[in-house]
Design a protein around this motif. Structure first.
Motif, PDB file in Angstrom:
ATOM      1  N   SER A  32      20.378  21.630 -37.174  1.00 53.69           N
ATOM      2  CA  SER A  32      21.663  21.824 -37.833  1.00 53.69           C
ATOM      3  C   SER A  32      22.151  23.264 -37.706  1.00 53.69           C
ATOM      4  O   SER A  32      23.338  23.538 -37.873  1.00 53.69           O
ATOM      5  N   ASP A  33      21.228  24.189 -37.440  1.00 56.63           N
ATOM      6  CA  ASP A  33      21.610  25.588 -37.295  1.00 56.63           C
ATOM      7  C   ASP A  33      21.995  25.937 -35.864  1.00 56.63           C
ATOM      8  O   ASP A  33      22.521  27.020 -35.613  1.00 56.63           O
ATOM      9  N   LEU A  34      21.688  25.044 -34.935  1.00 56.84           N
ATOM     10  CA  LEU A  34      21.926  25.343 -33.525  1.00 56.84           C
ATOM     11  C   LEU A  34      23.343  24.960 -33.130  1.00 56.84           C
ATOM     12  O   LEU A  34      23.580  24.064 -32.332  1.00 56.84           O
ATOM     13  N   SER A  35      24.293  25.627 -33.712  1.00 53.75           N
ATOM     14  CA  SER A  35      25.688  25.354 -33.395  1.00 53.75           C
ATOM     15  C   SER A  35      26.392  26.663 -33.101  1.00 53.75           C
ATOM     16  O   SER A  35      26.087  27.693 -33.690  1.00 53.75           O
ATOM     17  N   LEU A  73      20.396  38.600 -26.590  1.00 56.53           N
ATOM     18  CA  LEU A  73      21.460  38.108 -27.469  1.00 56.53           C
ATOM     19  C   LEU A  73      21.942  39.277 -28.316  1.00 56.53           C
ATOM     20  O   LEU A  73      21.174  39.858 -29.094  1.00 56.53           O
ATOM     21  N   LEU A  74      23.205  39.611 -28.176  1.00 58.92           N
ATOM     22  CA  LEU A  74      23.802  40.712 -28.921  1.00 58.92           C
ATOM     23  C   LEU A  74      24.609  40.141 -30.080  1.00 58.92           C
ATOM     24  O   LEU A  74      25.508  39.329 -29.872  1.00 58.92           O
ATOM     25  N   VAL A  75      24.271  40.536 -31.309  1.00 56.95           N
ATOM     26  CA  VAL A  75      24.981  40.046 -32.484  1.00 56.95           C
ATOM     27  C   VAL A  75      25.690  41.210 -33.160  1.00 56.95           C
ATOM     28  O   VAL A  75      25.223  42.354 -33.131  1.00 56.95           O
ATOM     29  N   ALA A 121      25.839  34.765 -36.804  1.00 59.13           N
ATOM     30  CA  ALA A 121      25.408  34.939 -35.412  1.00 59.13           C
ATOM     31  C   ALA A 121      23.921  35.264 -35.351  1.00 59.13           C
ATOM     32  O   ALA A 121      23.185  34.730 -34.512  1.00 59.13           O
ATOM     33  N   ASN A 122      23.461  36.131 -36.240  1.00 57.86           N
ATOM     34  CA  ASN A 122      22.040  36.474 -36.253  1.00 57.86           C
ATOM     35  C   ASN A 122      21.194  35.276 -36.681  1.00 57.86           C
ATOM     36  O   ASN A 122      20.082  35.082 -36.178  1.00 57.86           O
ATOM     37  N   ALA A 123      21.727  34.476 -37.611  1.00 58.56           N
ATOM     38  CA  ALA A 123      21.006  33.271 -38.033  1.00 58.56           C
ATOM     39  C   ALA A 123      20.809  32.331 -36.853  1.00 58.56           C
ATOM     40  O   ALA A 123      19.750  31.713 -36.704  1.00 58.56           O
ATOM     41  N   LEU A 124      21.828  32.224 -35.989  1.00 60.07           N
ATOM     42  CA  LEU A 124      21.690  31.399 -34.789  1.00 60.07           C
ATOM     43  C   LEU A 124      20.703  32.020 -33.815  1.00 60.07           C
ATOM     44  O   LEU A 124      19.828  31.336 -33.276  1.00 60.07           O
ATOM     45  N   ALA A 125      20.822  33.322 -33.596  1.00 63.08           N
ATOM     46  CA  ALA A 125      19.966  33.999 -32.617  1.00 63.08           C
ATOM     47  C   ALA A 125      18.490  33.878 -32.976  1.00 63.08           C
ATOM     48  O   ALA A 125      17.628  33.798 -32.081  1.00 63.08           O
ATOM     49  N   GLN A 172      16.958  31.462 -34.008  1.00 64.51           N
ATOM     50  CA  GLN A 172      16.420  30.153 -33.643  1.00 64.51           C
ATOM     51  C   GLN A 172      15.821  30.158 -32.236  1.00 64.51           C
ATOM     52  O   GLN A 172      15.161  29.201 -31.844  1.00 64.51           O
ATOM     53  N   PHE A 173      16.067  31.217 -31.489  1.00 65.85           N
ATOM     54  CA  PHE A 173      15.612  31.288 -30.102  1.00 65.85           C
ATOM     55  C   PHE A 173      14.563  32.378 -29.933  1.00 65.85           C
ATOM     56  O   PHE A 173      14.450  33.293 -30.748  1.00 65.85           O
ATOM     57  N   GLY A 174      13.838  32.301 -28.824  1.00 61.95           N
ATOM     58  CA  GLY A 174      12.807  33.293 -28.543  1.00 61.95           C
ATOM     59  C   GLY A 174      13.323  34.495 -27.797  1.00 61.95           C
ATOM     60  O   GLY A 174      12.542  35.382 -27.460  1.00 61.95           O
ATOM     61  N   ALA A 175      14.624  34.549 -27.529  1.00 65.41           N
ATOM     62  CA  ALA A 175      15.192  35.672 -26.785  1.00 65.41           C
ATOM     63  C   ALA A 175      15.221  36.929 -27.645  1.00 65.41           C
ATOM     64  O   ALA A 175      15.223  36.856 -28.883  1.00 65.41           O
ATOM     65  N   ARG A 176      15.268  38.072 -26.987  1.00 66.65           N
ATOM     66  CA  ARG A 176      15.364  39.350 -27.722  1.00 66.65           C
ATOM     67  C   ARG A 176      16.760  39.496 -28.305  1.00 66.65           C
ATOM     68  O   ARG A 176      17.759  39.352 -27.597  1.00 66.65           O
ATOM     69  N   THR A 177      16.826  39.777 -29.583  1.00 67.46           N
ATOM     70  CA  THR A 177      18.105  39.927 -30.283  1.00 67.46           C
ATOM     71  C   THR A 177      18.341  41.401 -30.581  1.00 67.46           C
ATOM     72  O   THR A 177      17.452  42.102 -31.059  1.00 67.46           O
ATOM     73  N   ILE A 178      19.538  41.873 -30.305  1.00 65.89           N
ATOM     74  CA  ILE A 178      19.883  43.256 -30.555  1.00 65.89           C
ATOM     75  C   ILE A 178      21.195  43.323 -31.320  1.00 65.89           C
ATOM     76  O   ILE A 178      22.007  42.396 -31.289  1.00 65.89           O
ATOM     77  N   THR A 179      21.403  44.422 -32.025  1.00 69.71           N
ATOM     78  CA  THR A 179      22.662  44.678 -32.739  1.00 69.71           C
ATOM     79  C   THR A 179      23.246  45.978 -32.207  1.00 69.71           C
ATOM     80  O   THR A 179      22.539  46.767 -31.564  1.00 69.71           O
ATOM     81  N   PRO A 180      24.534  46.244 -32.440  1.00 66.09           N
ATOM     82  CA  PRO A 180      25.161  47.475 -31.922  1.00 66.09           C
ATOM     83  C   PRO A 180      24.424  48.734 -32.391  1.00 66.09           C
ATOM     84  O   PRO A 180      23.906  48.760 -33.502  1.00 66.09           O
TER      85      PRO A 180
END
Length: 219
Positions: free
Chosen positions: A148-151, A196-198, A205-209, A211-219
């Motif tokens: 449900s979060d993967l939208s 994934l840049l949030v 956006a971060n809640a979605l990111a 859910q994945f194993g990719a590296r998440t970054i912010t500005p």
């Protein structure tokens, strides 16, 4: 998503079956079995209605993005060039502005520019939905992730040279929508590097990111 473009054809075939079923029913001689004609008519009508409804539903989602969201993204990119923080903050919803400011938005776009070499335009078309699905498939959800979060809220393509595009997910501010205003709440950029840049650390956006194993970054 790849099947979406076949939906109008399928609906046409179903409705054709409905018409032929009606003709077969009335042309059949009295007393002969008419069950096949009745079944063809019924399922043809149902199939045409369902598939046609899917196409209409897709257009209901697509047209507002093209008419309202994409132009605001273009405005945001233009303001990034002039570095007008006040003007770009006017495009953001109140919820977002409690966490970030115009400089954060520009830092987000700075990172996008550094990854792409420069954004040359914005694109939203029906084929964007298919390309969005392909992009999402490249990021497998982690075990235990909630479907449900993967939208993804609103898909927009950012164009960059030579002829490449990058997916930008756009969330809109719900409170502003209640007042018939379109304001941004959050962004996620699927960078060419696979990161994934949030925009916001605590936004959707971060809640979605996460859910994945990719590296998440912010500005």
């Amino acid at each position: 998503p790849e099947a979406i473009f076949g939906m109008p054809v399928a609906a046409t075939v179903s409705l054709t079956g409905f018409v032929l079923g009606v003709l077969a029913f009335f042309r059949a001689e009295r007393g002969t079995p008419r069950g096949g004609a009745i079944s063809a008519t019924f399922f043809g009508a149902i199939g045409g209605a369902l598939q046609g409804g899917l196409v209409i539903g897709m257009l209901i989602q697509f047209l507002p993005i093209k008419a309202q969201v994409a132009p605001l993204v273009e405005d945001m990119i233009a303001l990034h060039i002039t570095r007008d923080t006040g003007a770009v903050e006017a495009l953001m919803g109140e919820g977002a502005l409690k966490e970030i400011d115009g400089e954060t938005v520009f830092a987000f776009l700075d990172r996008v520019e550094s990854e792409t070499g420069g954004v040359t335009g914005v694109r939203i078309e029906l084929a964007t939905l298919t390309r969005t699905a392909r992009t999402m498939k490249a990021f497998a959800p982690l075990p235990g992730a909630s479907p449900s979060d993967l939208s993804l809220a609103k898909p927009i393509e950012l164009l960059y040279d030579p002829d490449q595009s990058m997916l930008l997910g756009v969330w809109l501010d719900e409170a502003a929508l209640d007042d018939d205003l379109v304001r941004f709440d959050d962004f996620i950029a699927f960078l060419p590097s696979g990161e994934l840049l949030v925009l916001r650390s605590n936004g959707p956006a971060n809640a979605l990111a996460q859910q994945f194993g990719a590296r998440t970054i912010t500005p």
